[in-house]
Scaffold this motif. Sequence first.
Motif, PDB file in Angstrom:
ATOM      1  N   SER A 108       0.863  -1.177   0.000  1.00  0.00           N
ATOM      2  CA  SER A 108       0.000   0.000   0.000  1.00  0.00           C
ATOM      3  C   SER A 108       0.901   1.229   0.000  1.00  0.00           C
ATOM      4  CB  SER A 108      -0.899   0.008   1.244  1.00  0.00           C
ATOM      5  OG  SER A 108      -0.132   0.109   2.429  1.00  0.00           O
ATOM      6  N   SER A 152      -0.862   9.893  -5.195  1.00  0.00           N
ATOM      7  CA  SER A 152      -2.065  10.693  -4.945  1.00  0.00           C
ATOM      8  C   SER A 152      -1.700  12.146  -5.218  1.00  0.00           C
ATOM      9  CB  SER A 152      -2.526  10.558  -3.494  1.00  0.00           C
ATOM     10  OG  SER A 152      -2.922   9.246  -3.215  1.00  0.00           O
ATOM     11  N   PHE A 177      -3.693   8.931   4.626  1.00  0.00           N
ATOM     12  CA  PHE A 177      -4.458   8.217   3.611  1.00  0.00           C
ATOM     13  C   PHE A 177      -3.625   7.019   3.158  1.00  0.00           C
ATOM     14  CE2 PHE A 177      -5.621   7.827  -1.013  1.00  0.00           C
ATOM     15  CZ  PHE A 177      -6.911   7.374  -0.830  1.00  0.00           C
ATOM     16  N   ARG A 178      -4.127   5.813   3.421  1.00  0.00           N
ATOM     17  CA  ARG A 178      -3.447   4.582   2.993  1.00  0.00           C
ATOM     18  C   ARG A 178      -4.334   3.924   1.951  1.00  0.00           C
ATOM     19  NH1 ARG A 178       0.521   1.228   4.921  1.00  0.00           N
ATOM     20  NH2 ARG A 178       0.702   2.415   6.862  1.00  0.00           N
ATOM     21  N   LYS A 179      -3.696   3.490   0.838  1.00  0.00           N
ATOM     22  CA  LYS A 179      -4.486   2.833  -0.205  1.00  0.00           C
ATOM     23  C   LYS A 179      -3.729   1.661  -0.810  1.00  0.00           C
ATOM     24  CE  LYS A 179      -3.116   5.776  -4.076  1.00  0.00           C
ATOM     25  NZ  LYS A 179      -3.612   6.581  -5.168  1.00  0.00           N
ATOM     26  N   TYR A 190      -8.946   1.617   0.618  1.00  0.00           N
ATOM     27  CA  TYR A 190      -8.293   2.769   1.237  1.00  0.00           C
ATOM     28  C   TYR A 190      -8.943   3.108   2.559  1.00  0.00           C
ATOM     29  CZ  TYR A 190     -12.163   4.810  -1.310  1.00  0.00           C
ATOM     30  OH  TYR A 190     -13.414   5.053  -1.813  1.00  0.00           O
TER      31      TYR A 190
END
Length: 151
Positions: free
Chosen positions: A9, A114, A106-108, A98
Amino acid sequence: DLNVSFTHSTVKIAPKGFKDSNSYFEAGDFDIGPLESQQQRVEEINRWLNTGDPSIELFRDQVLEEVYWTSFIESCWINNFRRDWNSDRDENPYILRYIGTRSGVFRKFPGGPSPREFDPTQRAWYLRSSFSPDLMALSTFKSATLDQTVI
């Protein structure tokens, strides 16, 4: 082309997660400037993420904690992705996963870039879910990174 990682991620910290949001914008992107300067910046952030080094005063106090606790979901996301990718289903397993936190972490997954000014707390999905924290929010919206509608 969009650089994407199916093995990790990525974490984006919104400007509000920095102790000095203005310096975040003034400093420019990590990929701008001399390579040596970029490497030093990345090494400094990695040292902070891995050790919590108090001499590095880039981020607000709660950011490190939120980066840490959101890391526990990564293995679940990756295992589910691998399971779905290896299944006999006809559908595309490319599902964005996410999580956004109050401080702007913000983790995705899959991991990828991003936008610089991206703040998850300003997105409609975050605002909707903040009104009902006991529920999982699913919705369609315009992706800030893919420029398409996603669920």
